[in-house]
Design a protein around this motif. Structure first.
Motif, short mmCIF file in Angstrom:
data_model
loop_
_atom_site.label_atom_id
_atom_site.label_comp_id
_atom_site.label_asym_id
_atom_site.label_seq_id
_atom_site.Cartn_x
_atom_site.Cartn_y
_atom_site.Cartn_z
N SER A 127 74.04 -8.78 57.51
CA SER A 127 74.21 -7.63 56.63
C SER A 127 74.35 -8.07 55.18
O SER A 127 74.70 -9.22 54.89
N ASP A 128 74.09 -7.15 54.29
CA ASP A 128 74.21 -7.42 52.85
C ASP A 128 75.67 -7.65 52.47
O ASP A 128 76.56 -6.89 52.88
N GLU A 163 80.01 -9.81 63.03
CA GLU A 163 78.72 -9.20 63.33
C GLU A 163 78.30 -9.45 64.78
O GLU A 163 77.63 -8.62 65.39
#
Length: 510
Positions: A147-148, A172
């Motif tokens: 993810s960013d 994550e």
């Protein structure tokens, strides 16, 4: 007359008695008291009997219990219909592999040396962006894109923001598993880098020792004393060497990690952010010395040939160290070591020490890796120390910058060891015995005037050893090695086996 007096007195004695306070009471009163006391004693006896019967019924599963069900404590017994919990295995582990899209094409070859394809292992490689990868997905872990993390602060000067992305891989991975059928089997999340090689059977052996339902954070610090002392911590598990987090801890970490990361924007790496957040949860590092960060440069032979008496779990920094076998590339060298691991992973790189008293040689066997022969007697306590074949993390030959004892490669020219590297390992078809061959590495050796035979006269060594998968379920002890007779010139034969109870590894000229 005296007789009459005696009878009269006797009758009086029957009529009255005296207690200790000299107060008279009648015999009828005494009878009533005795009957009352007997009844009390009988009631107490019956109460005790009933209590004893109830207690026996409680502990006996085959007797009806007189105790209400609400007071019973459930006890799991054989035959009760509830099977004992299955041992931790590779299917209970999910790997989170930190990787870079720029290096993945090269480093995926390291992952392929240990990853078991076709769904035998679970996990994902986390990249910063997609890559064009033509390699079959069945031969490597699934690829995921992180993810960013641009919204997170990162204040370490000259550091890399990728540390934030990598530190969130645990979270994550938990989110990837959340609510899936696979999550039911998950007991551990294991982190590593794309240049980390795991010996998965040994990883399973280590994790089986711990209750996966509890909070555990398992790994090891660096070999570099300065790394542990200044930039990081002796209480931190290094991500390159890999670490394991029990799934209950991983679930709790996922809930608080993003908030925690914001509190530690001044830290350098991903692993010290994990350490900081786990510390906030009050969970200490459980050290397992088989996880190897290998913050060193150069030749790893000095470290691997005297591995601690513990299963080797991982090795890291393969790009900065020399190939572990000479005259080949790093990946081929790893594959050779993995061939030995497939036959007896529990004994891989475990050391044995013995002596050739007729030729005055000291012999050290690192099973599946090397055999070394040194002129003269070298005591066991010295042979257990790694030789300084490597440089420290600052590329200096500074032996004070490692967190363990070391010794020089040689104290004199005559004591320079002859090194024999493993060329193959096979298993006997008729028994659980492995046969491994070690060939002498031909390099320059100084001349010696000691009058002791030159170990260079030996070109090939065969080592016979029984497979021992249960060695780490017992008290730790080195195996013993013994020279076997052979008539073939230039060849040595060694048998490696468990030491006898009273066997001493010491040189004797008798």
């Amino acid at each position: 007359m005296g007789e009459n007096n005696h009878n009269h007195n006797h009758k009086e004695q029957k009529l009255s008695f005296y207690d200790k306070s000299n107060k008279p009471f009648s015999s009828s009163s005494s009878s009533s008291q005795c009957s009352f006391t007997a009844i009390i004693v009988l009631l107490i006896f019956l109460s005790y009997l009933l209590y004893s019967f109830s207690f026996i019924s409680f502990i006996n599963p085959y007797s009806p219990s007189l105790i209400p069900n609400s007071l019973l404590v459930p006890v799991i017994r054989l035959g009760s219909g509830q099977a004992p919990e299955e041992k931790t295995d590779i299917k209970h582990i999910v790997f989170g592999i930190a990787a870079s899209s720029d290096l993945w094409k090269h480093r995926r070859e390291y992952v392929k040396t240990w990853w078991k394809p076709n769904g035998e292992m679970n996990g994902a490689v986390w990249l910063d962006k997609p890559v064009n990868d033509s390699v079959s997905s069945s031969s490597l872990p699934e690829i995921k894109i992180s993810s960013d993390t641009s919204s997170f602060k990162y204040r370490y000067r000259n550091g890399h923001r990728s540390a934030i992305r990598i530190t969130r891989i645990v979270s994550e991975t938990v989110r990837m598993l959340n609510g899936t059928e696979s999550e039911r089997n998950v007991r551990w999340v294991v982190m590593g880098d794309d240049d980390t090689v795991f010996f998965t059977e040994n990883l399973v052996r280590v994790l089986r020792k711990y209750d996966h339902k509890q909070f555990y954070y398992i790994g090891a610090p660096s070999e570099s004393h300065l790394q542990n002392l200044h930039q990081f911590s002796y209480g931190m598990a290094y991500g390159g060497g890999g670490f394991a987090i029990s799934y209950p801890l991983a679930k709790v970490l996922e809930k608080m990690q993003d908030r925690c990361i914001e509190r530690y924007s001044d830290l350098y790496g991903s692993d010290d952010r994990i350490h900081a957040c786990v510390a906030e949860l009050g969970v200490p590092l459980t050290r397992e010395v088989g996880f190897h960060q290998f913050d060193v440069y150069g030749n790893l032979m000095g470290l691997l040939s005297v591995h601690p008496q513990a299963p080797i779990v991982s090795i890291h920094h393969l790009d900065v160290a020399d190939p572990i076998f000479p005259n080949t590339n790093r990946v081929k060298a790893l594959k050779r070591l993995m061939n030995a691991a497939k036959l007896d992973s529990a004994s891989l790189v475990q050391q044995s020490i013995c002596y050739d008293t007729t030729r005055q040689w000291t012999i050290s066997v690192s099973w599946g890796y090397t055999v070394q022969i040194t002129r003269t007697y070298m005591p066991a306590r010295m042979m257990e120390m790694p030789t300084r074949t490597f440089n420290d993390w600052h590329k200096r030959h500074d032996y004070t910058n490692v967190a363990f004892n070391t010794r020089p490669i040689t104290y004199t020219d005559c004591q320079r060891p002859r090194v024999f590297y493993n060329s193959f390992v096979v298993k006997s078809s008729s028994s659980d015995t492995t046969i491994s061959e070690y060939l002498r590495y031909k390099e320059w050796y100084p001349t010696c005037d000691w009058g002791i035979p030159d170990p260079s006269d030996i070109n090939r060594i065969f080592v016979y050893k029984k497979v021992n998968p249960d060695r780490w379920n017992k008290a730790r002890r080195r195996d013993c090695c013994r020279l076997m007779p052979t008539t073939k010139k230039g060849t040595m034969v060694i048998n490696v086996t468990a030491c006898a109870n009273d066997e001493i590894v010491a040189y004797s000229d008798k």
